[in-house]
Scaffold this motif. Structure first.
Motif, PDB file in Angstrom:
ATOM      1  N   ILE A   1       0.831  -1.204   0.000  1.00  0.00           N
ATOM      2  CA  ILE A   1       0.000   0.000   0.000  1.00  0.00           C
ATOM      3  C   ILE A   1       0.869   1.260   0.000  1.00  0.00           C
ATOM      4  CG2 ILE A   1      -1.767   1.296   1.249  1.00  0.00           C
ATOM      5  CD1 ILE A   1      -2.698  -1.287  -0.100  1.00  0.00           C
ATOM      6  N   GLN A   2       1.911   1.256   0.815  1.00  0.00           N
ATOM      7  CA  GLN A   2       2.794   2.417   0.845  1.00  0.00           C
ATOM      8  C   GLN A   2       3.461   2.623  -0.509  1.00  0.00           C
ATOM      9  OE1 GLN A   2       2.836   4.628   2.972  1.00  0.00           O
ATOM     10  NE2 GLN A   2       2.909   3.961   5.094  1.00  0.00           N
ATOM     11  N   GLY A   3       3.883   1.542  -1.141  1.00  0.00           N
ATOM     12  CA  GLY A   3       4.498   1.651  -2.461  1.00  0.00           C
ATOM     13  C   GLY A   3       3.529   2.172  -3.497  1.00  0.00           C
ATOM     14  N   MET A   4       2.281   1.723  -3.409  1.00  0.00           N
ATOM     15  CA  MET A   4       1.261   2.185  -4.345  1.00  0.00           C
ATOM     16  C   MET A   4       0.982   3.672  -4.158  1.00  0.00           C
ATOM     17  SD  MET A   4      -2.221   0.094  -4.964  1.00  0.00           S
ATOM     18  CE  MET A   4      -3.145   0.230  -6.469  1.00  0.00           C
ATOM     19  N   LEU A   5       0.934   4.118  -2.898  1.00  0.00           N
ATOM     20  CA  LEU A   5       0.701   5.532  -2.622  1.00  0.00           C
ATOM     21  C   LEU A   5       1.860   6.391  -3.110  1.00  0.00           C
ATOM     22  CD1 LEU A   5      -0.805   5.288   0.985  1.00  0.00           C
ATOM     23  CD2 LEU A   5      -2.021   5.850  -1.128  1.00  0.00           C
ATOM     24  N   ALA A   6       3.062   5.841  -3.044  1.00  0.00           N
ATOM     25  CA  ALA A   6       4.241   6.591  -3.487  1.00  0.00           C
ATOM     26  C   ALA A   6       4.203   6.869  -4.985  1.00  0.00           C
ATOM     27  CB  ALA A   6       5.511   5.828  -3.124  1.00  0.00           C
ATOM     28  N   LEU A   7       3.487   6.031  -5.724  1.00  0.00           N
ATOM     29  CA  LEU A   7       3.412   6.217  -7.169  1.00  0.00           C
ATOM     30  C   LEU A   7       2.398   7.293  -7.568  1.00  0.00           C
ATOM     31  CD1 LEU A   7       3.441   2.472  -8.320  1.00  0.00           C
ATOM     32  CD2 LEU A   7       5.342   4.105  -8.405  1.00  0.00           C
ATOM     33  N   GLY A   8       1.532   7.652  -6.650  1.00  0.00           N
ATOM     34  CA  GLY A   8       0.491   8.627  -6.963  1.00  0.00           C
ATOM     35  C   GLY A   8       1.037  10.043  -7.037  1.00  0.00           C
ATOM     36  N   GLU A   9       0.452  10.838  -7.905  1.00  0.00           N
ATOM     37  CA  GLU A   9       0.858  12.235  -8.047  1.00  0.00           C
ATOM     38  C   GLU A   9      -0.032  13.121  -7.179  1.00  0.00           C
ATOM     39  OE1 GLU A   9       0.873  13.395 -12.098  1.00  0.00           O
ATOM     40  OE2 GLU A   9       2.335  11.896 -12.724  1.00  0.00           O
ATOM     41  N   ARG A  10       0.593  13.970  -6.379  1.00  0.00           N
ATOM     42  CA  ARG A  10      -0.149  14.888  -5.514  1.00  0.00           C
ATOM     43  C   ARG A  10       0.456  16.270  -5.605  1.00  0.00           C
ATOM     44  NH1 ARG A  10       0.705  10.318  -2.977  1.00  0.00           N
ATOM     45  NH2 ARG A  10      -1.106   9.033  -2.461  1.00  0.00           N
ATOM     46  N   GLY A  11      -0.415  17.258  -5.625  1.00  0.00           N
ATOM     47  CA  GLY A  11       0.055  18.630  -5.621  1.00  0.00           C
ATOM     48  C   GLY A  11       0.432  19.069  -4.228  1.00  0.00           C
ATOM     49  N   PRO A  12       1.034  20.228  -4.097  1.00  0.00           N
ATOM     50  CA  PRO A  12       1.416  20.754  -2.777  1.00  0.00           C
ATOM     51  C   PRO A  12       0.192  20.886  -1.868  1.00  0.00           C
ATOM     52  CG  PRO A  12       2.427  22.032  -4.534  1.00  0.00           C
ATOM     53  CD  PRO A  12       1.452  21.133  -5.192  1.00  0.00           C
ATOM     54  N   GLY A  13       0.315  20.357  -0.670  1.00  0.00           N
ATOM     55  CA  GLY A  13      -0.762  20.474   0.301  1.00  0.00           C
ATOM     56  C   GLY A  13      -1.869  19.457   0.161  1.00  0.00           C
ATOM     57  N   GLU A  14      -1.809  18.575  -0.843  1.00  0.00           N
ATOM     58  CA  GLU A  14      -2.845  17.559  -0.993  1.00  0.00           C
ATOM     59  C   GLU A  14      -2.675  16.458   0.050  1.00  0.00           C
ATOM     60  OE1 GLU A  14      -3.365  15.994  -4.883  1.00  0.00           O
ATOM     61  OE2 GLU A  14      -3.595  17.953  -5.840  1.00  0.00           O
ATOM     62  N   TRP A  15      -3.769  15.824   0.370  1.00  0.00           N
ATOM     63  CA  TRP A  15      -3.771  14.791   1.409  1.00  0.00           C
ATOM     64  C   TRP A  15      -3.121  13.511   0.901  1.00  0.00           C
ATOM     65  CZ3 TRP A  15      -4.256  14.080   6.399  1.00  0.00           C
ATOM     66  CH2 TRP A  15      -4.542  12.807   6.899  1.00  0.00           C
ATOM     67  N   ARG A  16      -2.214  12.962   1.718  1.00  0.00           N
ATOM     68  CA  ARG A  16      -1.655  11.645   1.443  1.00  0.00           C
ATOM     69  C   ARG A  16      -2.302  10.659   2.406  1.00  0.00           C
ATOM     70  NH1 ARG A  16       2.023   7.570   2.357  1.00  0.00           N
ATOM     71  NH2 ARG A  16       3.392   7.019   0.613  1.00  0.00           N
ATOM     72  N   PRO A  17      -3.026   9.655   1.886  1.00  0.00           N
ATOM     73  CA  PRO A  17      -3.716   8.721   2.767  1.00  0.00           C
ATOM     74  C   PRO A  17      -2.787   8.085   3.808  1.00  0.00           C
ATOM     75  CG  PRO A  17      -4.435   8.397   0.518  1.00  0.00           C
ATOM     76  CD  PRO A  17      -3.297   9.369   0.457  1.00  0.00           C
ATOM     77  N   GLN A  18      -3.277   8.016   5.027  1.00  0.00           N
ATOM     78  CA  GLN A  18      -2.539   7.373   6.105  1.00  0.00           C
ATOM     79  C   GLN A  18      -2.717   5.857   6.007  1.00  0.00           C
ATOM     80  OE1 GLN A  18      -1.059   9.682   8.887  1.00  0.00           O
ATOM     81  NE2 GLN A  18      -1.164  10.612   6.862  1.00  0.00           N
ATOM     82  N   VAL A  19      -1.708   5.120   6.438  1.00  0.00           N
ATOM     83  CA  VAL A  19      -1.786   3.658   6.484  1.00  0.00           C
ATOM     84  C   VAL A  19      -1.547   3.241   7.930  1.00  0.00           C
ATOM     85  CG1 VAL A  19      -0.973   1.469   5.533  1.00  0.00           C
ATOM     86  CG2 VAL A  19      -0.826   3.564   4.151  1.00  0.00           C
TER      87      VAL A  19
END
Length: 322
Positions: A215-233
């Motif tokens: 899950i952490q690896g999958m989240l790392a591949l996602g693109e997020r802009g500054p200040g966007e929420w990164r899902p907690q695991v």
């Protein structure tokens, strides 16, 4: 709270007043009006409108067997210890033959039935796709009006198609468990996008570390802009009440982000738009059903079948008659 039986009342102002005072029977009757599409429903909605938007709505979704009900039960315990008044809407799958449901989630939450600060309602999905009942959004409004601080909405557990909860909840938890197949398979096809918090439940089982890394690896591949929420695991073992405080902390952190960025307001406006659209479509479907009993639809269908009219033009004429 316990829900008792009694003569059904449609004295909406009185029901709402008693529900505001914490009377579980009145809350039950109001939700029953919602589920049954009672003619008094617009009056219920109007009476509850001024109390809406005050509760934190948390959705729990995930495949069957990941421990949603057990996690919900422990979250209720933790939230009550923090002084919150808690409502739970547990949606169970309905029988395609009778329309009934086992309502097993209520059985798993027996610990809280005597607590006046907890209201638990099991709802049949009644064939609704997406993991929720069609009445769930309005039932949430009833619980808000009844003074709940936090409302937990537990979905049916249908897997990859279960994304409607994201339109209803302020914060969505996606539960996973090791040993239930590939974690990437478990969260693909839209479910990854709806998760604000991933909860790896049954984390004492073999494979929990691998699921966490996936899950952490999958989240790392996602693109997020500054200040966007990164899902907690978060890891938890709900049956042992382990890691539940971490889940509550993750929910609180997401709430702070929502409030600080203005996304809470945007999510709630989107929720209202979805609810309004659903109600409007429901009214249109009812009117369409009435038309099927009349002459307009059969006449248009005959013309389309004969080639005198195309389906788009026929649909336009049908809408004109609504």
């Amino acid at each position: 709270m316990t829900v008792g039986a009694g003569r059904r009342s449609r004295d909406v102002p009185s029901l709402v007043a008693r529900a505001r005072e914490g009377d579980a029977r009145s809350v039950a009757r109001l939700i029953s009006l919602v589920e049954n599409g009672d003619p008094a429903l617009p009056e219920v909605a109007a009476a509850m409108a001024s109390h809406a938007g005050r509760a934190q709505v948390v959705g729990l979704t995930g495949a069957p067997g990941v421990g949603k009900s057990t996690t919900t039960n422990e979250l209720v315990r933790a939230l009550r210890e923090a002084g919150n008044r808690v409502g739970v809407l547990a949606v169970d799958p309905s029988s395609p033959f009778t329309g009934g449901a086992i309502l097993g989630d209520r059985i798993r939450m027996q610990d809280h039935t005597a607590d006046s600060g907890v209201y638990i309602r099991s709802m049949s999905s009644r064939g609704q796709l997406g993991g929720l009942s069609a009445a769930t959004p309005q039932a949430v409004r009833v619980l808000e009006g009844a003074g709940c601080d936090v409302i937990l909405v537990e979905t049916v557990g249908v897997g990859q198609a279960e994304v409607e909860i994201a339109s209803l909840a302020d914060t969505t938890l996606v539960l996973l468990a090791p040993g239930m197949g590939d974690a990437i398979q478990a969260v693909k096809a839209g479910v990854l996008e709806i998760a604000d918090v991933f909860v790896i439940n049954k984390a004492d089982r073999p494979g929990a570390d691998a699921t966490y890394r996936d899950i952490q690896g999958m989240l790392a591949l996602g693109e997020r802009g500054p200040g966007e929420w990164r899902p907690q695991v978060v890891r938890a073992v709900a049956v042992k009440n382990e890691g539940i405080d971490d889940v509550v902390a993750a929910i609180g952190k997401h709430r702070e982000w929502l409030e600080g960025t203005g996304n809470l307001r945007r999510r709630r406006e989107h929720r209202a738009a979805v609810e309004i659209s659903a109600l409007a479509l429901g009214t249109l479907r009812a009117r369409m059903g009435d038309l099927r009993g009349g002459a307009a639809l059969p006449e248009l269908a005959a013309r389309v079948a004969d080639g005198d009219l195309d389906p788009h033009a026929a649909a336009a004429k049908l809408l004109e008659s609504l």
